[in-house]
Design an enzyme around this catalytic site. Structure first.
Site, short mmCIF file in Angstrom:
data_model
loop_
_atom_site.label_atom_id
_atom_site.label_comp_id
_atom_site.label_asym_id
_atom_site.label_seq_id
_atom_site.Cartn_x
_atom_site.Cartn_y
_atom_site.Cartn_z
N ALA A 1 1.06 -1.08 16.78
CA ALA A 1 2.04 -0.12 16.27
C ALA A 1 1.59 1.33 16.44
CB ALA A 1 2.33 -0.41 14.79
N THR B 1 5.41 -6.86 11.46
CA THR B 1 5.76 -7.91 10.50
C THR B 1 5.91 -9.25 11.21
OG1 THR B 1 7.44 -8.73 8.94
CG2 THR B 1 8.19 -7.12 10.55
N CYS C 1 4.21 -3.75 -17.55
CA CYS C 1 4.01 -4.65 -18.69
C CYS C 1 4.71 -5.97 -18.44
CB CYS C 1 4.55 -3.97 -19.95
SG CYS C 1 4.34 -4.99 -21.43
N ASP D 1 0.85 -1.19 0.00
CA ASP D 1 0.00 0.00 0.00
C ASP D 1 0.89 1.24 0.00
OD1 ASP D 1 0.60 0.96 2.72
OD2 ASP D 1 -0.50 -0.79 3.42
N HIS E 1 8.53 -5.03 -1.71
CA HIS E 1 7.66 -5.91 -2.48
C HIS E 1 6.82 -5.18 -3.52
CE1 HIS E 1 7.95 -8.85 1.17
NE2 HIS E 1 9.01 -8.88 0.41
N ASP F 1 1.93 -9.84 18.80
CA ASP F 1 2.25 -11.27 18.91
C ASP F 1 3.76 -11.49 18.86
OD1 ASP F 1 -0.39 -12.03 18.99
OD2 ASP F 1 -0.52 -12.29 16.81
N CYS G 1 -0.87 -3.31 -22.53
CA CYS G 1 0.15 -2.25 -22.61
C CYS G 1 -0.08 -1.35 -23.83
CB CYS G 1 1.52 -2.93 -22.70
SG CYS G 1 2.89 -1.81 -22.91
P1 NAD Z 1 2.03 -10.66 7.89
O1 NAD Z 1 0.61 -10.58 7.50
O2 NAD Z 1 2.80 -11.89 7.65
O3 NAD Z 1 2.16 -10.34 9.46
C1 NAD Z 1 1.51 -9.27 10.06
C2 NAD Z 1 2.07 -9.11 11.46
O4 NAD Z 1 1.52 -7.91 12.02
C3 NAD Z 1 1.69 -10.24 12.41
O5 NAD Z 1 2.87 -10.67 13.08
C4 NAD Z 1 0.73 -9.60 13.40
O6 NAD Z 1 0.88 -10.10 14.72
C5 NAD Z 1 1.15 -8.13 13.36
N1 NAD Z 1 0.12 -7.15 13.69
C6 NAD Z 1 -1.21 -7.22 13.51
N2 NAD Z 1 -1.81 -6.08 13.90
C7 NAD Z 1 -0.80 -5.26 14.33
C8 NAD Z 1 -0.78 -3.92 14.84
N3 NAD Z 1 -1.89 -3.20 15.00
N4 NAD Z 1 0.42 -3.39 15.17
C9 NAD Z 1 1.57 -4.11 15.03
N5 NAD Z 1 1.59 -5.37 14.55
C10 NAD Z 1 0.42 -5.93 14.20
O7 NAD Z 1 2.74 -9.39 7.27
P2 NAD Z 1 4.18 -9.18 6.71
O8 NAD Z 1 5.20 -9.65 7.69
O9 NAD Z 1 4.24 -7.81 6.19
O10 NAD Z 1 4.09 -10.25 5.52
C11 NAD Z 1 4.58 -10.20 4.45
C12 NAD Z 1 3.70 -10.02 3.16
O11 NAD Z 1 2.39 -9.53 3.29
C13 NAD Z 1 4.43 -8.97 2.43
O12 NAD Z 1 4.93 -9.55 1.29
C14 NAD Z 1 3.42 -7.88 2.07
O13 NAD Z 1 3.64 -7.47 0.75
C15 NAD Z 1 2.12 -8.57 2.25
N6 NAD Z 1 0.97 -7.75 2.68
C16 NAD Z 1 0.91 -6.40 2.54
C17 NAD Z 1 -0.20 -5.69 2.99
C18 NAD Z 1 -0.21 -4.18 2.84
O14 NAD Z 1 0.45 -3.65 1.96
N7 NAD Z 1 -0.94 -3.44 3.69
C19 NAD Z 1 -1.27 -6.35 3.59
C20 NAD Z 1 -1.20 -7.74 3.71
C21 NAD Z 1 -0.08 -8.42 3.26
ZN ZN Z 2 4.59 -3.34 -23.11
#
Ligand code: NAD
Ligand code: ZN
Length: 245
Positions: A229, A186, A124, A101, A116, A213, A145
């Site tokens: 967070a 994360t 494309c 995002d 990511h 967690d 494209c």
């Molecule tokens: P993940 O979904 O694997 O883990 C999320 C983590 O956030 C968990 O450990 C959870 O306990 C914690 N969490 C939940 N609510 C929270 C809060 N309010 N404050 C702090 N921590 C909190 O996420 P990740 O580690 O980013 O996983 C990787 C993949 O997920 C990435 O490749 C990413 O691109 C993709 N992803 C992105 C989005 C986004 O862009 N918003 C959303 C979902 C997944």
């Molecule tokens: Zn192209």
């Protein structure tokens, strides 16, 4: 404890942050893992990979258009704003995110590395054409494209794909310089992102983890704060702001 952390942030030489889906959870974007994870319902492992796209591009595009719609319609939360404020104050030097995002940018962060990729970018599948979008494509029909007519795809890194080498190199350079890293929202299982904090630790730096967690990083983190967070970042940044004003 908070006082100690505030002092550490102020005295840091090169503070970097690594953020994940948990940081955007409070904006209403589901995480992938953990309770209520997006994956429970939609199984992104099956959709977010090159094979799935080759087999059924329309299905994968429909899923991405739905995610883009969702992400473009929500607002940054306290955590995004706090990171942006830390950067404005000259304390946070770089923010590395796994999120696709754009909430960090919309909150005001400038030096952001998207490991990511981004849901704002469409590229494309054949030529170098890549551009930003304000809205998700309407699928069907499949988007193509302008330059070469080939199929377009989301500008994100899929399972089984390499991270763009220049992006990973930039992130590595930042963590090599870091004396403190904040790791927020994360699950610390997706590589190579999960190993970035280990580099800071190896170089004698400090890891501050913020996650309700436990994660595989918890055991080696110097501080592991079991809290959301938004709340945590706000309670760190406000005192930093006061101390510097
Ligand atoms: P993940 O979904 O694997 O883990 C999320 C983590 O956030 C968990 O450990 C959870 O306990 C914690 N969490 C939940 N609510 C929270 C809060 N309010 N404050 C702090 N921590 C909190 O996420 P990740 O580690 O980013 O996983 C990787 C993949 O997920 C990435 O490749 C990413 O691109 C993709 N992803 C992105 C989005 C986004 O862009 N918003 C959303 C979902 C997944
Ligand atoms: Zn192209």
């Amino acid at each position: 404890m908070e006082e100690k952390l505030v002092k550490m942030l102020i005295e840091s030489k090169h503070l970097v942050a690594l953020t994940g889906a948990g940081v955007s959870a409070e904006s209403g974007i589901p995480t992938f893992r953990g309770k209520d994870g997006l994956w429970n319902k939609y199984s992104p492992e099956e959709l977010a990979n090159p094979q799935a796209f080759a087999k059924d591009p329309e299905k994968v595009w429909r899923w991405y258009a739905w995610r883009m719609e969702k992400v473009f319609g929500v607002e940054p939360n306290k955590a995004h704003y706090a990171f942006a404020e830390l950067e404005r104050m000259g304390i946070l030097k770089c923010l590395i995110t796994q999120n696709v995002d754009d909430l960090h940018e919309r909150a005001g962060s400038r030096n952001v590395i998207h490991l990511h990729g981004s849901l704002r970018v469409v590229k494309c599948t054949s030529c170098e054409n890549s551009f930003e979008v304000q809205e998700p494509p309407k699928v069907p029909p499949l988007p193509t494209c302008d330059k070469c007519g080939s199929l377009l795809r989301p500008g994100v890194v899929w399972f089984g794909e390499m991270l763009p080498p220049d992006v990973l190199e930039r992130a590595m350079r930042e963590v090599e310089k870091a004396d403190v890293i904040i790791v927020a929202g994360t699950s610390a299982v997706v590589q190579p992102a999960a190993s970035l904090p280990l580099i800071v630790k190896r170089n004698g730096g400090v890891i501050i983890e913020i996650n309700p967690d436990e994660t595989p990083l918890t055991a080696i983190a110097d501080y592991s704060l079991r809290i959301k967070a938004g709340e945590m970042m706000e309670s760190l940044v406000e005192p930093v702001k006061k101390a510097l004003s």
